[in-house]
Structures are given as C-alpha cells and as structure tokens.
Design an enzyme around this catalytic site. Structure first.
Site, PDB file in Angstrom:
ATOM      1  N   ASP A  96      23.792  42.442 -20.843  1.00 25.29           N
ATOM      2  CA  ASP A  96      22.525  42.773 -20.192  1.00 25.29           C
ATOM      3  C   ASP A  96      21.380  42.176 -21.007  1.00 25.29           C
ATOM      4  O   ASP A  96      21.175  42.540 -22.167  1.00 25.29           O
ATOM      5  CB  ASP A  96      22.417  44.307 -20.160  1.00 25.29           C
ATOM      6  CG  ASP A  96      21.515  44.818 -19.066  1.00 25.29           C
ATOM      7  OD1 ASP A  96      20.515  44.147 -18.770  1.00 25.29           O
ATOM      8  OD2 ASP A  96      21.797  45.906 -18.545  1.00 25.29           O
ATOM      9  N   ASP A 196      17.749  41.823 -16.704  1.00 26.81           N
ATOM     10  CA  ASP A 196      16.921  42.989 -16.394  1.00 26.81           C
ATOM     11  C   ASP A 196      15.585  42.560 -15.772  1.00 26.81           C
ATOM     12  O   ASP A 196      14.949  41.619 -16.270  1.00 26.81           O
ATOM     13  CB  ASP A 196      16.657  43.725 -17.728  1.00 26.81           C
ATOM     14  CG  ASP A 196      16.023  45.073 -17.541  1.00 26.81           C
ATOM     15  OD1 ASP A 196      16.604  45.928 -16.850  1.00 26.81           O
ATOM     16  OD2 ASP A 196      14.912  45.292 -18.089  1.00 26.81           O
TER      17      ASP A 196
END
Ligand code: TEU
Length: 546
Positions: A96, A196
């Site tokens: 991520d 993100d």
C-alpha cells in the site's frame, strides 16, 4: 486475457489480523502464521495495508519512512520471509503506497520545518497570516485542510489529518523520490501495489475558495493526475504488476483513463459511490437506511460504462474504512449467513476483480461499541466532537459512530472463541466485536455450510468458469424493487445472477429459456423451484448457468 481478471485479492489490516508476539498489535509474523489459511481460501494476492515506520496517528497511513518497517509490525527480514512464504504457496504480496501525503514526522517534512527550501517545495506551503487560511477547504477528517506554522509564517495543506501533509507532485524531485520507493519494493519481489487516494495527488495551479463545497472539486482527479500516473508506472516498470488506485469521489470518465490498458496507468480502480447509498444528503455522519434502488443504479452504471470503454473495476463491499457489510446491507440476526453469502455472490460475479477484506469471509459484524473510549480512529474521535459541538447528544453521536466508524472494520480478526477472539494473548489495541464468541474462523472451518466455505466456492468458480473473469455483463430486472440481477456471457456460456437484496420474499419472472438453465449456486443451500414465476427467499442469491 489480462493477467489480473481471474485473480482474487485478500486485504489484510496487519494491526488487527493476528498478533504473533502477544503485544496486542497484529504483526507481520502473524500474517505469515496464517498463510495456510489464506491459501486454503484460494486467493491470489494479499494486499497489506501500511506497515512502514509511522507515528500511527492514522494507523500507518501517516508514513514517516516508506522503506523501513515499523518495529511494531516486525522487521525487513519478516517482510522478505512473508514474500517468500506467500510465493511458495502461489500467492503474491501487494503493498500500500501512501503517496498523496507523508506524516509530518517524515524527514522531508522535518527538514522543511527546519527551513530547508528544497524540502519546503516537497509540500504545499503558502505564505499567510495565522487568522486566514489560504482557502476554505475542509479536511476529510474534519476542520480546516490547512495548518499554520508560526515559525515559517506559512500554512501547509493536509487533506487528511493535520499530521498528514500533502506532497507537491508538481515538483519533479518528489516524483523521483516516490519512484525510488516503488523500485525498492519491486526489487523485494512484491507482485502489486495499491495506491492510496491516488486521484488526489494533482492539485490545481491556483488555490481558491470553494463557494459550493469543501474544495474537493479542485483537487479530485486533478489537472495532471493521469500524466503523473503514466510517468510513475513507466519509469518504475510496474505495468505488468497488479496495480489498483483508490479513487476518492471520482468519475467513470476518469476511471476509464486510470484503468483502460491502452492508457498505461493502472490495472483497476476502487470507487466508493455504491457505498454512499446510506449517507443522508451525501453526508457520512447523517444516518439513513440504504437506498437499494440507488445501489442497483450505481452498480449498473459503473459496470456497463466501464465495460463499454474497456475500464476495469475492483469490486468490493468492505475494507478498513468501511463498516461491515452484513451489518450494513445484510442481517446480523437469523439471516446473517444467508445475507453474507448473497452479498458475496453479488460482488464476486460482477465484471471486475473482487477483494475480500479480512473477516468478511466469516461474516464478521460491526463492533457494537457503546462508549467513545472504545474508539481509536482519529476520524471517529474528531467527528464525535464535531457532532456533539453541533447539537447532537452524546448518545446520538455514539449511534452515528456505531453505524459509521471505521473501527467497525478494524476490530481484531475473530479466529476462535478464546479470549480476545484468539487474536492475541495480550490486550488488543482495539477491543474485539462483541460477536466473537459465535462468529469465528474455527467455527466457520468446521461448518460445511459456513460463509467461509461459500467464499471458497465463489473463488474456485472464478478459476473454473472463464465467463466470470472475462464475460460481458448486462443487467436484468432493474425494474423489480429489491432485485439485483445480471447476466454474464462469454461465447456460448452464460450465467444469470439473481440477488434478493431485501429481507422479504421477492417474486421474479424469468424468460422461458432461462427456466431450463441449471442451478449453479444458491445462498440458501437448496434452490427454489425454477419456473417462469420464481420466488426468492429473504436475502437469497440464486445463480443459474446455461
Ligand atoms: O482513505 C481515503 C478516504 O478518503 C477515506 O478516508 C474515506 O474517505 C473515509 O474512510 C470515508 O469516511 C485512505 C485510506 O484507506 C484511509 O485509511 C486513510 O485514512 C486515508 O486514505 C488517508 O491516507
């Protein structure tokens, strides 16, 4: 065939997954310890939310060092071992990347604060006086999106928490730094990346007040976002990995560009429009029963328009920012199993790559917390205060949090009915949901009729029937209230998926031809009598195969 169409991704929030060392915080060795469980599900990729060095003000989405592991979660050796062990079991790791902002504890921001011009240009600073922020934009976590630094006489932009300073992507040096981060992790052997809020990275050239909204229209899918993504992907050589962008308040038009292979940006996108169907007036903090017809219209539009323009959706109900789907659209009571299976069917058979969020596969529910002290999330705590200040009673504010808090999705994974849900031998950083004594992995493994086994079936079907990964989609029975129906077709193969989204029985009429199709799957276990007039039971999903 694109390599990711037949894949299933499992999302892990390491902090809440499994605590190996007993300090109350889930860790990387905990993930490693559960790889056999993940393999038995049949998933292909494991997306781990951030475990990098971080003050944990936003549970790791406030990164202070992108290339070091936060000791709370383990070491670099643990990451490497996890990548290897997952690969040995046929699974890839997806990391991520939080590139819209860094923690204010990041060295770059600290050097900016210390007066280094080079690093001030890494962020979005504006000169000003303490009384007037540069614009009226609102942070996603409440309050102004700007923070004043008296020592510098400047404001900095933070679309999220005050400790999450937005990076200046217009500065080529910033883009180079971020490419190095990707290269670093790619070399370690990861198979994919989740980016993100990546559609917020490109800010407008001029900053001005938003007289109609909170500012998002100026920076959402901003001016250079597509060029920046293309550059990032090309220069890091990740076009062949699986990449997914988290897109906040985005549009179909933009998601086509993000995910159409011809554009060379990403493999697929998350969008959240279908999860705002219970926000009164579009406000997350105003409760409303879900508008199921709106849900259907949104799914239908996104599915058909993305298909028409060769875009690709990540399909999902749950993640670490969302309340649990059985609590939200299904039933926590007698129909919990059946409704969880129906919702899983709806998502897994759409056109797109399905994501399973830890605990979803056993039908975990919301947390059912009753006091503000039980909540940890910065957004929940901020909004509790904001709601109380704007006239709600504490009981009313708690009722809103009980339905909407991100902590609902962050309670410890329920492995067994042992203390703390078998998550930890220490005191968990966040209390388990009160449902853990009955809803847990050990029970689900033992019960052949469990939600878990149904997920395994759905995942296995994707591997077996190319129509699921590659077929066209067309919606069916949109006019029947409460019915989510769609066809999938590929050559001579076809499926008809019928989901009763409601807790009532539902009459559906079938074309004569489809009455001769076989029953492939039913969330109730047994199938109803198939005829031109069909009655679906509460929360029943029925899948017919040509
Ligand atoms: O989330 C982006 C985001 O916009 C969410 O915060 C969403 O708007 C919110 O949950 C709905 O109220 C990502 C991460 O998934 C989240 O955990 C982070 O807090 C956020 O970015 C900032 O990095």
């Amino acid at each position: 065939m694109a390599s990711f169409h037949d894949k299933v991704v499992y999302q892990i929030y390491p902090k809440s997954f499994y605590d190996f060392d007993g300090d109350g915080i889930g860790d990387l060795r905990g993930v490693r310890a559960k790889l056999d469980y993940l393999q038995s599900l049949g998933i292909d990729l494991i997306w781990l939310t951030p475990f990098f060095v971080s003050p944990q003000r936003d549970n790791g989405y406030d990164v202070a060092d992108y290339c070091r592991v936060d000791p709370r979660f383990g070491t670099m050796v643990d990451v490497e071992a996890l990548i290897d062990d997952a690969r040995d079991r046929g699974m890839g790791i997806m990391l991520d990347m939080v590139f819209n902002h860094t923690s204010t504890a990041h060295e770059w921001f600290q050097r900016a604060l210390a007066g280094e011009k080079k690093y001030q240009e890494y962020y979005i600073f504006r000169n000003g006086t303490p009384d007037t922020p540069p614009t009226n934009w609102v942070s996603k976590f409440g309050g102004s999106a700007w923070e004043y630094v008296p020592a510098l006489g400047k404001w900095y932009l933070h679309l999220f928490d005050v400790t999450q300073a937005d990076l200046n992507w217009d500065n080529p040096a910033v883009r180079e730094e971020l490419k190095s981060v990707i290269r670093f992790w790619k070399r370690k052997g990861v198979q994919g990346f989740r980016f993100d809020v990546v559609n917020l990275i490109s800010k407008p050239a001029q900053f001005c007040d938003d007289t109609e909204g909170d500012g998002r229209r100026f920076y959402t899918d901003g001016p250079h976002v597509h060029a920046y993504l293309r550059e990032l992907v090309a220069d890091t050589g990740i076009a062949d990995l699986v990449t997914v962008g988290e897109m906040s308040s985005t549009t179909i038009e933009n998601c086509v560009l993000y995910s159409n292979p011809a554009e060379r940006e990403l493999s697929m996108c998350f969008n959240f429009h279908h999860l705002k169907i219970d926000y009164r007036g579009g406000d997350k903090w105003q409760l409303m029963p879900p508008d199921l017809e709106k849900l259907k219209r949104l799914l239908c539009r996104w599915q058909t328009e993305m298909q028409a323009q060769n875009g690709w959706n990540a399909t999902f109900w749950c993640n670490h920012d969302q309340p649990r789907i059985v609590s939200r659209l299904g039933d926590e009571g007698v129909y919990r199993k059946r409704s969880a299976k129906m919702l899983a069917t709806a998502i897994h058979l759409l056109r797109g790559t399905p994501y399973v969020y830890q605990g979803e596969e056993i039908g975990m529910t919301n947390a059912h917390y009753t006091s503000i002290e039980q909540y940890a999330d910065v957004e929940s705590r901020n909004y509790y205060r904001i709601l109380c200040e704007s006239g709600s009673t504490p009981a009313e504010a708690l009722a809103v949090l009980a339905a909407r808090s991100r902590d609902n999705g962050r309670t410890p994974m329920q492995w067994s009915d042992a203390p703390h849900a078998g998550f930890s031998t220490g005191t968990p950083w966040l209390a388990p949901s009160d449902t853990y004594r009955t809803i847990h992995v050990a029970e689900a493994c033992a019960d052949p009729d469990s939600i878990l086994h149904y997920y395994k079936t759905l995942i296995a079907l994707r591997k077996r029937l190319p129509v699921i990964a590659e077929g066209e989609i067309a919606f069916y029975g949109m006019e029947i209230p409460g019915l989510l129906g769609y066809y999938r077709t590929l050559g001579d193969d076809a499926l008809l998926v019928l989901c009763n989204l409601t807790g009532d029985t539902l009459a559906v009429s079938l074309p004569a031809e489809q009455t001769r199709w076989q029953v492939l799957l039913d969330s109730c276990g047994d199938a109803p009598a198939i005829g031109e007039r069909l009655t679906l039971r509460p929360y029943e999903a029925l899948v017919l195969q040509k």
